[in-house]
Design an enzyme around this catalytic site. Structure first.
Site, short mmCIF file in Angstrom:
data_model
loop_
_atom_site.label_atom_id
_atom_site.label_comp_id
_atom_site.label_asym_id
_atom_site.label_seq_id
_atom_site.Cartn_x
_atom_site.Cartn_y
_atom_site.Cartn_z
N CYS A 114 90.25 24.77 110.10
CA CYS A 114 88.98 24.49 109.41
C CYS A 114 89.16 23.74 108.10
O CYS A 114 88.26 23.05 107.65
CB CYS A 114 88.24 25.81 109.16
SG CYS A 114 87.80 26.68 110.67
N HIS A 259 82.54 23.22 104.64
CA HIS A 259 82.88 23.39 106.05
C HIS A 259 81.83 24.28 106.69
O HIS A 259 81.43 25.30 106.13
CB HIS A 259 84.26 24.04 106.17
CG HIS A 259 84.53 24.65 107.50
ND1 HIS A 259 84.47 23.91 108.67
CD2 HIS A 259 84.82 25.93 107.86
CE1 HIS A 259 84.74 24.71 109.69
NE2 HIS A 259 84.95 25.94 109.24
N ASN A 289 80.20 25.27 114.78
CA ASN A 289 81.42 25.09 113.99
C ASN A 289 82.41 24.25 114.78
O ASN A 289 83.03 24.73 115.72
CB ASN A 289 82.01 26.47 113.66
CG ASN A 289 83.29 26.38 112.84
OD1 ASN A 289 83.88 25.32 112.68
ND2 ASN A 289 83.72 27.52 112.32
#
Length: 332
Positions: A114, A259, A289
């Protein structure tokens, strides 16, 4: 010393839209449960035989190149952030290089999940600052949906992760008050197993075996509570670190692009920073995501929607597996 400036951004996502209602047919979940815990209303999943990490990243890169006003042949280097490459070996950077028709230039893969895109951006920034390269293609792309446990046991992860690609062209500039001001990278491996995918790992007697498949070790495992508690702390820390390093205040930020891990995390950060809605860009509601892809996809969307203007101070921040966390502060 040269500075690096974003010249163009682009993104590409699969055509297939997967709603929360569709997921409720695969596992014991529902729209209310997913939205309440993640903020996600829908996400994009790839179509086998059509979408690949390479094809999605190629589309995103072509858009970024066109917006930068340069040809692919002008790119000196590729930094590719992904944990889901099309091949186990080699990395995806060389596959993208081949598709863009630019043989000979270096291609580096980054595996920081991530936080991967900011790590990739930081690496590219250093290359440009030293004068080694003039124009670098920085990509974040993932296909996560093919590796999710879509059973009741895996629903807490399966409803979150999705597929997509974002890219930007980074170029050298002599403008003093422009471009990337600083990047800040951190990690703490003590929490590696709180968010990880154990296999296929090399330190097994058999890297691929029926016992491993049956154990579920090929699926992503996430301790959501631990991740959330650490994320909300590290996000704030690394954003403040970037501001302090540049002698700036949070009020100077025009747009925060975090993020897209979980809408609840982004909302918590927004509240702690006392930011209005127009100062934080979120699109997890529509795309889920996409790990290394979330920040470049969000940047591209924000630019398309006119939320980023020349001279704006943009802050990027991420937290994820590793644990790793990172931030970047830049003048658009």
């Amino acid at each position: 010393m040269k500075k690096s400036k974003i010249l163009g951004v682009g993104h590409s996502v699969p055509d297939r839209i997967v709603t929360n209602s569709e997921l409720s047919q695969m596992m014991d979940t529902n729209d209310e449960w997913i939205v309440e815990r993640t903020g996600i209303e829908q996400r994009r999943w790839f179509t086998p035989g059509i979408d690949t990490v390479t094809s999605l990243s190629k589309k995103a890169s072509i858009i970024a190149l066109e917006r930068a006003g340069i040809q692919a042949s002008e790119i000196d280097f590729i930094v590719f952030a992904t944990i889901t490459p099309d091949y186990y070996i080699p990395g995806n950077g060389v596959l993208l290089q081949r598709e863009l028709g630019i043989p000979g230039i270096g291609a580096l893969d980054i595996r920081n999940a991530c936080s991967g895109f900011i790590y990739a951006l930081s690496v590219a920034d250093q290359f440009i600052k030293t004068g080694m390269y003039q124009k670098i293609l920085v990509v974040g792309a993932e296909i996560q949906s093919s590796g999710l446990d879509k059973s009741d046991e895996g629903r807490s992860s399966a409803v979150i992760f999705a597929d997509g690609a974002g890219a930007l062209v980074l170029g050298a500039t002599d403008q003093e008050n422009s471009g990337i001001l600083s990047t800040h990278l951190h990690a703490d491996g003590n929490f590696a197993e709180e968010l990880y995918c154990k296999d296929p790992g090399s330190s097994r007697e058999d890297r691929f075996s029926q016992d491993l498949f049956d154990s579920g070790s090929f699926f992503l495992k996430m301790n959501g509570n631990v991740v959330f508690k650490h994320a909300i702390v590290r996000f704030i820390e690394v954003i403040n670190e970037a501001l302090e390093f540049n002698n700036l205040k949070k009020e100077d930020i025009d747009l925060l692009v975090p993020h897209q891990a979980n809408l609840r995390i982004s909302q918590y950060i927004q509240q702690k920073l006392d930011f209005t809605d127009d100062k934080v860009f979120n699109n997890i509601m529509h795309f889920g995501n996409t790990t290394g892809g979330t920040i470049p996809i969000a940047l591209s969307e924000a630019w398309e929607q006119g939320k980023i203007k020349e001279g704006d101070l943009i802050c990027l921040a991420a937290f994820g597996s590793g644990f790793t966390w990172a931030s970047a502060l830049l003048k658009w």
